[in-house]
Scaffold this active site. Structure first.
Site, PDB file in Angstrom:
ATOM      1  CE  LYS A   1       0.944  18.309   5.678  1.00 28.47           C
ATOM      2  NZ  LYS A   1       1.652  17.991   4.321  1.00 28.47           N
TER       3      LYS A   1
ATOM      4  CE  LYS B   1      -6.090  15.911   2.252  1.00 34.21           C
ATOM      5  NZ  LYS B   1      -4.810  16.364   3.430  1.00 34.21           N
TER       6      LYS B   1
HETATM    7  N1  LIG Z   1       0.907  13.816  -2.373  1.00 32.49           N
HETATM    8  C1  LIG Z   1       1.615  14.687  -1.423  1.00 32.49           C
HETATM    9  O1  LIG Z   1       2.831  14.915  -2.148  1.00 32.49           O
HETATM   10  C2  LIG Z   1       1.375  14.769   0.021  1.00 32.49           C
HETATM   11  C3  LIG Z   1       2.673  15.550   0.260  1.00 32.49           C
HETATM   12  C4  LIG Z   1       2.579  15.607   2.239  1.00 32.49           C
HETATM   13  C5  LIG Z   1       1.794  14.696   2.434  1.00 32.49           C
HETATM   14  N2  LIG Z   1       0.131  14.565   1.753  1.00 32.49           N
HETATM   15  C6  LIG Z   1      -0.802  13.972   2.937  1.00 32.49           C
HETATM   16  O2  LIG Z   1      -0.635  12.558   2.877  1.00 32.49           O
HETATM   17  C7  LIG Z   1      -1.627  11.952   3.025  1.00 32.49           C
HETATM   18  C8  LIG Z   1      -1.972  10.745   1.706  1.00 32.49           C
HETATM   19  O3  LIG Z   1      -1.912  11.200   0.285  1.00 32.49           O
HETATM   20  P1  LIG Z   1      -1.154  10.510  -0.922  1.00 32.49           P
HETATM   21  O4  LIG Z   1      -1.150  12.148  -1.897  1.00 32.49           O
HETATM   22  O5  LIG Z   1      -0.641   9.531  -0.663  1.00 32.49           O
HETATM   23  O6  LIG Z   1      -2.938  10.454  -1.285  1.00 32.49           O
HETATM   24  P2  LIG Z   1      -3.322   8.966  -2.650  1.00 32.49           P
HETATM   25  O7  LIG Z   1      -5.092   9.365  -2.418  1.00 32.49           O
HETATM   26  O8  LIG Z   1      -2.599   8.655  -3.571  1.00 32.49           O
HETATM   27  O9  LIG Z   1      -3.421   8.031  -1.386  1.00 32.49           O
HETATM   28  C9  LIG Z   1      -4.116   7.847  -0.581  1.00 32.49           C
HETATM   29  C10 LIG Z   1      -4.169   5.676  -0.078  1.00 32.49           C
HETATM   30  O10 LIG Z   1      -5.178   5.483   0.701  1.00 32.49           O
HETATM   31  C11 LIG Z   1      -5.813   4.737   0.721  1.00 32.49           C
HETATM   32  N3  LIG Z   1      -6.798   4.521   1.489  1.00 32.49           N
HETATM   33  C12 LIG Z   1      -7.668   4.841   2.025  1.00 32.49           C
HETATM   34  N4  LIG Z   1      -7.731   4.468   3.116  1.00 32.49           N
HETATM   35  C13 LIG Z   1      -8.073   3.258   3.050  1.00 32.49           C
HETATM   36  C14 LIG Z   1      -7.889   2.343   4.115  1.00 32.49           C
HETATM   37  N5  LIG Z   1      -9.085   3.034   5.345  1.00 32.49           N
HETATM   38  N6  LIG Z   1      -7.207   1.264   4.494  1.00 32.49           N
HETATM   39  C15 LIG Z   1      -6.543   1.239   3.570  1.00 32.49           C
HETATM   40  N7  LIG Z   1      -5.791   2.059   2.422  1.00 32.49           N
HETATM   41  C16 LIG Z   1      -6.728   2.490   2.381  1.00 32.49           C
HETATM   42  C17 LIG Z   1      -6.266   4.575  -0.783  1.00 32.49           C
HETATM   43  O11 LIG Z   1      -6.690   3.454  -1.238  1.00 32.49           O
HETATM   44  C18 LIG Z   1      -5.247   5.633  -1.449  1.00 32.49           C
HETATM   45  O12 LIG Z   1      -4.154   4.531  -1.557  1.00 32.49           O
HETATM   46  C19 LIG Z   1      -2.781  12.679   2.896  1.00 32.49           C
HETATM   47  O13 LIG Z   1      -3.245  13.316   3.174  1.00 32.49           O
HETATM   48  C20 LIG Z   1      -2.220  14.059   1.707  1.00 32.49           C
HETATM   49  O14 LIG Z   1      -2.914  15.148   2.299  1.00 32.49           O
HETATM   50  C21 LIG Z   1       0.371  14.180   0.590  1.00 32.49           C
END
Ligand SMILES: NC(=O)c1ccc[n+]([C@@H]2O[C@H](COP(=O)([O-])OP(=O)(O)OC[C@H]3O[C@@H](n4cnc5c(N)ncnc54)[C@H](O)[C@@H]3O)[C@@H](O)[C@H]2O)c1
Length: 285
Positions: free
Chosen positions: A168, A236
């Protein structure tokens, strides 16, 4: 089989909604943000007051949180509920070495752990067409494959714990370099009187055609940086890549340039905007 989903952000919201729609047993959800839990409850999920409560009630625990420290926090907090009847799937994009560390302490409880980060963004999370890279025991992956198919359509097994994440990070490093190429050449074209629309069409006629430009051209043309994937989260991933490259002695000058652009974008305050906002850094706002 009861499934629990922790982290209902941009991606987790739609991924967990697909599980609720397709799974024929209970689905539990938890996030620190209550509105996000309420939203999933309105779609049929069962809310939990903590990650620990969710882990106690679930056979399979899935997490989708932003960074290594968040995954560590989740798995540390649920350790008392883990035992040999439980399987954990961390789908967050985190440092592969942090994930291996988590897999070790989770497995000491008798529970199973795999890393299963995803590629593509919010539209693919909604349509359940994410790509998923899996690291961990092949036997556990085979058992969990049907659950992963609720969320994604292209799933590939990469090897032992951490290898889904290594792949990834390599994937996102490539995207960051494609993006940098688009940012620079698009800026050059527009400074010479070519519109974003004409640039995009012209590129699509040649070998430069790419998924990033096809997906982001309209947003860039409209200066619409509404977040599907944040600058902060891509920064990140770029940082994780540079550290991994240093650790294994790989020279990545292209990625060092992408890192410079990302760090500058954070300094300029674009952290919460969509990652295509890096064009503003390259063209000078
Ligand atoms: N957005 C994208 O297009 C995308 C695509 C592929 C991968 N990702 C990866 O997926 C992951 C999530 O991305 P996202 O865009 O959904 O992020 P985001 O910030 O929108 O969502 C993360 C969620 O996790 C929650 N959270 C954090 N710590 C927590 C805990 N200890 N307990 C419960 N909830 C908790 C936060 O409140 C938030 O709602 C990241 O690692 C990102 O790099 C994102």
């Amino acid at each position: 089989m009861k499934i629990g989903f922790i982290g209902l952000g941009i991606m987790g919201e739609s991924m967990s909604e697909n599980i609720v729609k397709k799974h024929n047993d209970e689905v539990y959800v938890f996030d620190f943000v209550k509105e996000k839990v309420d939203l999933l409850q309105s779609k049929g999920a069962i809310p939990c007051a903590s990650a620990l409560e969710l882990a106690e009630k679930s056979d399979v625990i899935i997490s989708m949180v932003p960074k290594s420290e968040h995954s560590k926090q989740v798995y540390t907090s649920i350790t008392p509920a883990l035992n040999s009847t439980k399987t954990c799937i961390d789908m967050s994009t985190i440092d592969p070495s942090a994930s291996v560390e988590i897999s070790k302490f989770v497995k000491q409880t008798g529970a199973e752990f795999i890393d299963a980060p995803v590629v593509k963004s919010k539209p693919a999370a909604i349509s359940a067409t994410l790509g998923i890279y899996v690291g961990g025991s092949k036997e556990v992956y085979d058992k969990m494959k049907d659950i992963l198919l609720y969320m994604g359509s292209n799933i590939i097994y990469m090897g032992e714990n951490g290898k889904g994440l290594v792949m990834k990070i390599a994937h996102n490093a490539l995207v960051s370099q494609i993006q940098n190429g688009v940012n620079e050449t698009l800026t050059l074209a527009t400074k010479n009187g070519i519109s974003v629309e004409d640039y995009t069409k012209a590129i699509s006629y040649g070998g430069g055609q790419n998924f990033y430009l096809d997906g982001k051209s309209k947003s860039i043309a409209e200066n619409n940086f509404a977040t599907a994937f944040s600058v902060e989260n891509m920064a990140k991933d770029v940082d994780i890549c540079i550290n991994l490259a240093k650790e294994c002695g790989v020279n990545m000058p292209g990625e060092a340039v992408a890192q410079e652009v990302y760090h500058k974008s954070l300094e300029l305050g674009y952290d919460k905007e969509d990652f295509c906002a890096t064009i503003k850094t390259v063209r000078g706002a």
